[in-house]
Design an enzyme around this catalytic site. Structure first.
Site, PDB file in Angstrom:
ATOM      1  N   GLU A 230       0.841  -1.200   0.000  1.00  0.00           N
ATOM      2  CA  GLU A 230       0.000   0.000   0.000  1.00  0.00           C
ATOM      3  C   GLU A 230       0.876   1.248   0.000  1.00  0.00           C
ATOM      4  O   GLU A 230       1.982   1.237   0.544  1.00  0.00           O
ATOM      5  CB  GLU A 230      -0.894  -0.076   1.259  1.00  0.00           C
ATOM      6  CG  GLU A 230      -1.767   1.102   1.562  1.00  0.00           C
ATOM      7  CD  GLU A 230      -2.933   1.260   0.601  1.00  0.00           C
ATOM      8  OE1 GLU A 230      -2.677   1.362  -0.606  1.00  0.00           O
ATOM      9  OE2 GLU A 230      -4.084   1.330   1.063  1.00  0.00           O
ATOM     10  N   ASP A 231       0.370   2.322  -0.580  1.00  0.00           N
ATOM     11  CA  ASP A 231       1.120   3.581  -0.569  1.00  0.00           C
ATOM     12  C   ASP A 231       1.059   4.243   0.811  1.00  0.00           C
ATOM     13  O   ASP A 231       2.076   4.615   1.383  1.00  0.00           O
ATOM     14  CB  ASP A 231       0.606   4.554  -1.653  1.00  0.00           C
ATOM     15  CG  ASP A 231      -0.915   4.649  -1.700  1.00  0.00           C
ATOM     16  OD1 ASP A 231      -1.594   4.113  -0.800  1.00  0.00           O
ATOM     17  OD2 ASP A 231      -1.431   5.273  -2.641  1.00  0.00           O
TER      18      ASP A 231
ATOM     19  N   ASP B 190      -4.241   5.570   5.896  1.00  0.00           N
ATOM     20  CA  ASP B 190      -4.801   6.801   6.446  1.00  0.00           C
ATOM     21  C   ASP B 190      -5.854   6.412   7.493  1.00  0.00           C
ATOM     22  O   ASP B 190      -5.508   6.092   8.626  1.00  0.00           O
ATOM     23  CB  ASP B 190      -5.376   7.600   5.268  1.00  0.00           C
ATOM     24  CG  ASP B 190      -5.879   8.967   5.645  1.00  0.00           C
ATOM     25  OD1 ASP B 190      -5.365   9.545   6.615  1.00  0.00           O
ATOM     26  OD2 ASP B 190      -6.792   9.481   4.977  1.00  0.00           O
TER      27      ASP B 190
ATOM     28  N   PHE C 207      -1.313  16.122   3.954  1.00  0.00           N
ATOM     29  CA  PHE C 207      -1.619  15.525   2.655  1.00  0.00           C
ATOM     30  C   PHE C 207      -0.354  15.535   1.820  1.00  0.00           C
ATOM     31  O   PHE C 207       0.217  16.584   1.536  1.00  0.00           O
ATOM     32  CB  PHE C 207      -2.758  16.269   1.945  1.00  0.00           C
ATOM     33  CG  PHE C 207      -3.299  15.470   0.793  1.00  0.00           C
ATOM     34  CD1 PHE C 207      -4.244  14.478   1.008  1.00  0.00           C
ATOM     35  CD2 PHE C 207      -2.817  15.671  -0.490  1.00  0.00           C
ATOM     36  CE1 PHE C 207      -4.720  13.702  -0.048  1.00  0.00           C
ATOM     37  CE2 PHE C 207      -3.287  14.900  -1.552  1.00  0.00           C
ATOM     38  CZ  PHE C 207      -4.241  13.913  -1.331  1.00  0.00           C
TER      39      PHE C 207
ATOM     40  N   ARG D 102       2.139  12.041  -9.334  1.00  0.00           N
ATOM     41  CA  ARG D 102       2.550  10.673  -9.002  1.00  0.00           C
ATOM     42  C   ARG D 102       3.983  10.398  -9.433  1.00  0.00           C
ATOM     43  O   ARG D 102       4.656   9.525  -8.888  1.00  0.00           O
ATOM     44  CB  ARG D 102       1.637   9.650  -9.697  1.00  0.00           C
ATOM     45  CG  ARG D 102       0.208   9.641  -9.200  1.00  0.00           C
ATOM     46  CD  ARG D 102      -0.493   8.408  -9.746  1.00  0.00           C
ATOM     47  NE  ARG D 102      -1.941   8.474  -9.632  1.00  0.00           N
ATOM     48  CZ  ARG D 102      -2.646   8.105  -8.556  1.00  0.00           C
ATOM     49  NH1 ARG D 102      -2.019   7.685  -7.482  1.00  0.00           N
ATOM     50  NH2 ARG D 102      -3.952   8.168  -8.561  1.00  0.00           N
TER      51      ARG D 102
HETATM   52  P1  5GP Z   1      -7.767   4.885   3.897  1.00  0.00           P
HETATM   53  O1  5GP Z   1      -8.748   3.840   3.490  1.00  0.00           O
HETATM   54  O2  5GP Z   1      -6.648   4.356   4.745  1.00  0.00           O
HETATM   55  O3  5GP Z   1      -8.421   6.082   4.518  1.00  0.00           O
HETATM   56  O4  5GP Z   1      -7.235   5.483   2.548  1.00  0.00           O
HETATM   57  C1  5GP Z   1      -6.031   5.187   2.010  1.00  0.00           C
HETATM   58  C2  5GP Z   1      -5.951   5.815   0.642  1.00  0.00           C
HETATM   59  O5  5GP Z   1      -6.281   7.213   0.695  1.00  0.00           O
HETATM   60  C3  5GP Z   1      -4.527   5.749   0.144  1.00  0.00           C
HETATM   61  O6  5GP Z   1      -4.275   4.550  -0.544  1.00  0.00           O
HETATM   62  C4  5GP Z   1      -4.452   6.980  -0.743  1.00  0.00           C
HETATM   63  O7  5GP Z   1      -4.917   6.656  -2.025  1.00  0.00           O
HETATM   64  C5  5GP Z   1      -5.402   7.975  -0.099  1.00  0.00           C
HETATM   65  N1  5GP Z   1      -4.651   8.910   0.768  1.00  0.00           N
HETATM   66  C6  5GP Z   1      -4.680   8.980   2.103  1.00  0.00           C
HETATM   67  N2  5GP Z   1      -3.864   9.950   2.574  1.00  0.00           N
HETATM   68  C7  5GP Z   1      -3.282  10.506   1.483  1.00  0.00           C
HETATM   69  C8  5GP Z   1      -2.317  11.558   1.301  1.00  0.00           C
HETATM   70  O8  5GP Z   1      -1.783  12.188   2.236  1.00  0.00           O
HETATM   71  N3  5GP Z   1      -1.976  11.836   0.018  1.00  0.00           N
HETATM   72  C9  5GP Z   1      -2.511  11.182  -1.057  1.00  0.00           C
HETATM   73  N4  5GP Z   1      -2.094  11.555  -2.275  1.00  0.00           N
HETATM   74  N5  5GP Z   1      -3.422  10.187  -0.920  1.00  0.00           N
HETATM   75  C10 5GP Z   1      -3.795   9.842   0.333  1.00  0.00           C
END
Ligand code: 5GP
Length: 174
Positions: A97-98, A101, A150, A163
């Site tokens: 995963e990137d 959050d 962010f 990206r």
């Molecule tokens: P979660 O389900 O954990 O809330 O969401 C994760 C996804 O939200 C990540 O895979 C990403 O695509 C997006 N995301 C969450 N925080 C960030 C951030 O700081 N920057 C970016 N570009 N995407 C984020």
């Protein structure tokens, strides 16, 4: 709204170093076994490439596209827009995963792969924002922890842009 890159948090060298260190741990933890990496598109692409090159195990790769919508419940609603193509039953899945959050997406994906008969399911995330967590998810392998910012670059986007940046930086909105 205009977006620019503010402070650079992690350079390519730092990120590749972390990928190498985590791959070393994975090589030890799964010694004698195979792993099945599932990258979450599109953000995990660059991180996954760094990680997989350092693995010395029998490694298969696959990709999934999941989107999460934060409703009123704590875990939200996750839709799988593109499924994996292989069969994970009996396999050691590592979701690559990137960024974690709220944890909503991964919470559902963990369940999803377990439900499809995976032998084990772990997470290897480049970034982690623990202060934002809503679902009980903690990556076993984690590159860096960050504050509630962010961030963009190294696979991460703002409206599908940035990206390609070879570092992770803070998005500045003006
Ligand atoms: P979660 O389900 O954990 O809330 O969401 C994760 C996804 O939200 C990540 O895979 C990403 O695509 C997006 N995301 C969450 N925080 C960030 C951030 O700081 N920057 C970016 N570009 N995407 C984020």
């Amino acid at each position: 709204m205009d977006v620019t890159v503010g402070k650079i948090l992690f350079t390519e060298e730092q990120i590749r170093e972390r990928a190498k260190a985590l791959a070393k741990k994975i090589n030890e933890d799964y010694k004698g076994e195979s792993v099945y990496l599932v990258g979450t598109l599109r953000g995990a692409l660059v991180w996954m490439a760094d990680l997989m090159k350092e693995l010395e195990l029998n490694t298969e790769i696959d990709f999934i596209v999941a989107s999460s919508y934060q409703g009123t419940d704590t875990t939200g609603v996750v839709t799988i827009k593109k499924d994996i193509e292989g069969d994970v039953s009996g396999k050691n899945v590592i979701i690559v995963e990137d960024i974690v959050d709220t944890g909503t997406t991964l919470f559902k994906l963990l369940d999803y792969f377990k439900g499809r008969g995976a032998k084990s399911v772990e997470i290897c995330s480049m970034l982690n924002k623990p202060s934002r967590r809503r679902a009980p998810v903690s990556p076993k392998y984690n590159g860096f922890e960050i504050d509630d910012l962010f961030v963009i670059g190294y696979g991460l986007d703002y409206n599908q842009k940035f990206r390609n940046l070879p570092y992770v930086g803070v998005a500045e909105l003006r």
